[in-house]
Scaffold this motif. Structure first.
Motif, PDB file in Angstrom:
ATOM      1  N   VAL A 164     -18.406 -54.052  27.041  1.00  0.00           N
ATOM      2  CA  VAL A 164     -17.193 -53.434  27.575  1.00  0.00           C
ATOM      3  C   VAL A 164     -15.980 -54.357  27.489  1.00  0.00           C
ATOM      4  O   VAL A 164     -14.849 -53.903  27.507  1.00  0.00           O
ATOM      5  CB  VAL A 164     -17.386 -52.949  29.032  1.00  0.00           C
ATOM      6  N   HIS A 192     -11.346 -55.083  32.126  1.00  0.00           N
ATOM      7  CA  HIS A 192     -12.227 -53.943  32.385  1.00  0.00           C
ATOM      8  C   HIS A 192     -12.610 -53.892  33.860  1.00  0.00           C
ATOM      9  O   HIS A 192     -12.940 -54.914  34.445  1.00  0.00           O
ATOM     10  CB  HIS A 192     -13.488 -54.040  31.526  1.00  0.00           C
ATOM     11  N   ASP A 217     -16.646 -43.135  30.391  1.00  0.00           N
ATOM     12  CA  ASP A 217     -16.895 -44.543  30.680  1.00  0.00           C
ATOM     13  C   ASP A 217     -18.115 -44.626  31.598  1.00  0.00           C
ATOM     14  O   ASP A 217     -18.114 -44.055  32.686  1.00  0.00           O
ATOM     15  CB  ASP A 217     -15.650 -45.126  31.380  1.00  0.00           C
ATOM     16  N   SER A 265     -12.896 -52.201  26.436  1.00  0.00           N
ATOM     17  CA  SER A 265     -12.981 -50.749  26.284  1.00  0.00           C
ATOM     18  C   SER A 265     -12.711 -50.093  27.624  1.00  0.00           C
ATOM     19  O   SER A 265     -13.633 -49.846  28.398  1.00  0.00           O
ATOM     20  CB  SER A 265     -14.377 -50.352  25.801  1.00  0.00           C
ATOM     21  N   THR A 266     -11.458 -49.862  27.914  1.00  0.00           N
ATOM     22  CA  THR A 266     -11.108 -49.168  29.155  1.00  0.00           C
ATOM     23  C   THR A 266      -9.814 -48.419  28.944  1.00  0.00           C
ATOM     24  O   THR A 266      -8.896 -48.912  28.290  1.00  0.00           O
ATOM     25  CB  THR A 266     -10.958 -50.149  30.341  1.00  0.00           C
TER      26      THR A 266
END
Lengths: 355, 315
Positions: free
Chosen positions: A238, A252, A289, A319-320
């Motif tokens: 992430v 994140h 998510d 990845s957010t």
């Protein structure tokens, strides 16, 4: 330190396991580069897939597991496609070797430790007789075992936990591997011994110039050893970045939660920040998510669409949806703001574009 | 300040030894003395093999004390004790174990696991009362009463540790011996369990003996800390005082090795190594000495003077 060249490139790895007829997706598309000479730490809780990911790189997935798709390029070969056990022998232990968590179960209790190290020299280097003996003694000396001439004749039970871990490390580096994977190498050890073992691995890395991958949940260890950090959650990476970026400027929400829940960063007398709930069930398909159900400040889009990877800096990615230019500004928890302040406060806005 | 506080538990010169196969005796704990006051969290910190668990087990009388005494509210509880006192102590001193995967009976339902202690002390209760108590204990640890009919394997590590805590709470203890209650748990779950332990303590006025090896966790949760090395307590002080002025070289080594989640700090870190030979105890023998304000350290006269000086100059 890293010299910039990627030695291993994993792209979109998907790893599944068959459990009583049901498929569990342990790794849901993980991409990772490993640079020559660096120390990368993969962080995550149990079940996040950090061990599975690295085991797939040395062909040690349990029999009910397989690489479903994706690739892992190493020295011009795709490790994800190796099917034959004989092909693994040229990689595992020789090019990529591994140090396991519990030194008691990693060693054979019925063989002297000398015999267990010697095996590596005989199999991979073709040494025998006196030459193999000398190599064993030299290796034991190198990992800091006093009186190696005598001690090589002893059995694992005659060694303390820290000394046993030194032996396991000796076996792992005896082949001068290019990559050393350390799976929670100090979890079973006391803190004072832990510091010694981490120091030993660093010294060996300097001398033998290999690349190190740590798998750990201990962020103190990560801060000590890592050049780069990859945070895993529910089978995905992430957030990844230089150690400074991940510790002082994390993006994140899961990284925030992980750091904030550490007692070291807590305020005495007040409740610690705690992550409610449990990680998702990997038998089910995950939408959006994976961390959203445990994230009290999750956005609506987190439940619907999987966030893409955004670049925060050339070395830092997360990845957010919080990094999307359209996202509302969400203030990180106090512990994270305190960490940011340590670096003289860096920019907080949603920076960087979509990858 | 300690004078007016109620002492819940007092250890005097406690010694725990184990018989070895060859006929020898191994002294796991030697000359340990300390008091735990009502409502506090007392930390006992040491490395593996230091004897910290043996002390905890001696307090809940899993293993006996070979000499010295353990006083619960002024009454001796080690060795042979009257039946009524035994019954009281079994209730009032409860233990939480390290590994929730190993400490719950896999073949029993949660309902039985949580109330087993009630059966054992033999107080007559109706089935309804017992069920109500189980439900209450489960709610207190953040589990649903419905979970009573399930088996341990259906729970995650954090939930299992909650069951272990519920099993202790149902006895309405005063003192809880928590032996490494969070070290087997995942990072994200540890904070939950630490918060739960603190909340329960506040709500019920419990006293904790918190046994652990991780000084950063102990610093966060305890009021006072005793540091144990090879069966002997080497230093005891209020938590922040111990971190501000660690005196004994073993304590200093232990504190220097704590991993910090901070790369800039970690990279500059210097770990000091404790060498027992640094003490010269040939003529001047060490004694348990108060160097000021309830800060105790194992030192001889010369060392104690140096320690007092260090505290004075540090302030």
């Amino acid at each position: 330190m890293a010299n910039g060249e990627a030695i291993l490139e994993a792209r979109g790895l998907v790893i599944k396991f068959n459990l009583r007829g049901r498929a569990l997706t342990a790794i849901r598309g993980a991409s990772l580069d490993l640079y020559e000479g660096e120390t990368l730490a993969i962080v995550g809780e149990s079940g996040s897939g950090k061990s599975v990911l690295t085991k797939s790189l040395i062909g040690m997935l349990d029999r009910n597991g397989w690489v479903d798709s994706g690739s892992a390029m190493f020295e011009g070969r795709d490790l994800a496609r190796i099917k034959d056990e004989r092909d693994w022998l040229g990689v595992r232990g020789k090019k990529i070797s591994m140090v396991f968590q519990d030194p008691m179960t990693a060693l054979n209790p019925l063989l002297t430790i000398g015999a267990q190290i010697r095996e590596v020299f005989e199999l991979h280097h073709g040494l025998s007789g006196k030459k193999a003996d000398y190599a064993v003694i030299e290796m034991l000396e190198r990992v800091g075992i006093d009186n190696p001439e005598e001690r090589r004749r002893q059995y694992p039970h005659e060694f303390s936990g820290g000394m046993r871990q030194r032996v396991v490390i000796a076996i792992a580096v005896a082949c001068k591997p290019r990559i050393l994977i350390c799976d929670e190498p100090t979890t079973a050890l006391d803190v004072t011994i832990q510091a010694q073992i981490l120091g030993l691995i660093k010294a060996l890395q300097r001398d033998l110039s290999f690349t190190t991958v740590y798998i750990t949940h201990d962020l103190g260890v990560v801060a000590n050893v890592a050049d780069r950090v990859a945070v895993m959650y529910a089978g995905r990476i992430v957030e990844t970045g230089l150690a400074e970026e991940v510790f002082y400027d994390s993006r994140h929400p899961y990284t925030w939660a992980l750091l904030s829940s550490l007692p070291q960063l807590g305020v005495k007398g007040k409740p610690l920040y705690s992550i409610s709930g449990t990680p998702p069930n990997l038998f089910n398909e995950i939408r959006g998510d994976a961390f959203a159900p445990r994230n009290p400040k999750a956005l609506k889009v987190d439940f619907v669409a999987e966030p893409p990877e955004f670049a925060v800096s050339p070395t830092h990615r997360a990845s957010t949806w919080l990094l999307d230019p359209r996202a509302p500004r969400i203030e990180p928890p106090p512990a994270i703001l305190a960490m940011r302040a340590k670096l003289g406060g860096s920019s907080t806005g949603a920076a960087g574009g979509r990858l | 300040m300690s004078g007016e506080r109620e002492t819940v538990l007092e250890l005097r010169d406690l010694e725990v030894s184990f018989k070895l196969k060859g006929g020898g005796v191994f002294k796991a704990v030697r000359g340990v003395s300390f008091s735990i006051y009502k409502g506090e969290t007392f930390g006992l910190v040491g490395e593996s093999g230091s004897g910290k668990t043996s002390i905890g087990r001696a307090i809940v009388r899993i293993n006996g004390a070979s000499s010295g005494s353990i006083l619960y509210k002024g009454r001796e509880i080690s060795g042979r004790i009257p039946k009524e006192l035994d019954r009281e102590v079994v209730r009032k001193i409860q233990m939480i174990f390290q590994d929730p995967m190993a400490s719950l009976n896999e073949r029993a339902k949660v309902d039985y696991i949580v109330s087993e202690g009630l059966y054992n002390i033999g107080v007559k209760r109706t089935e309804e009362e017992r069920r109500a108590m189980v439900a209450k204990a489960l709610l207190e640890v953040g589990l649903l009463p419905e979970f009573a009919s399930r088996f341990p394997h259906e729970f995650s590590g954090g939930q299992r540790q909650r069951i272990g805590i519920a099993r202790a709470l149902i006895m309405e203890p005063e003192l809880v011996v928590a032996d490494e209650p969070i070290s087997a748990l995942d990072v994200s779950i540890r904070a939950q369990v630490l918060n739960l332990l603190s909340a329960i303590q506040r709500a019920k006025g419990l006293t904790y003996l918190f046994i652990a090896h991780d000084l950063s966790v102990v610093r966060f949760i305890t009021d006072r800390i005793a540091v144990i090395n090879k069966g002997e307590i080497v230093e005891l002080a209020e938590t922040e005082e111990l971190f501000r002025n660690p005196l004994h070289p073993y304590t200093r080594a232990l504190i220097s090795a704590i991993p910090q989640p901070d790369p800039l700090v970690e990279r500059k870190k210097v770990v000091t190594v404790y060498d027992p030979k640094c003490h010269d105890y040939s003529t001047d023998k060490p004694a348990w000495t108060d160097v000021g304000g309830g800060h105790f350290v194992l030192a001889n006269a010369k060392e104690a003077d140096a320690y007092r000086e260090r505290i004075a100059s540090g302030r």
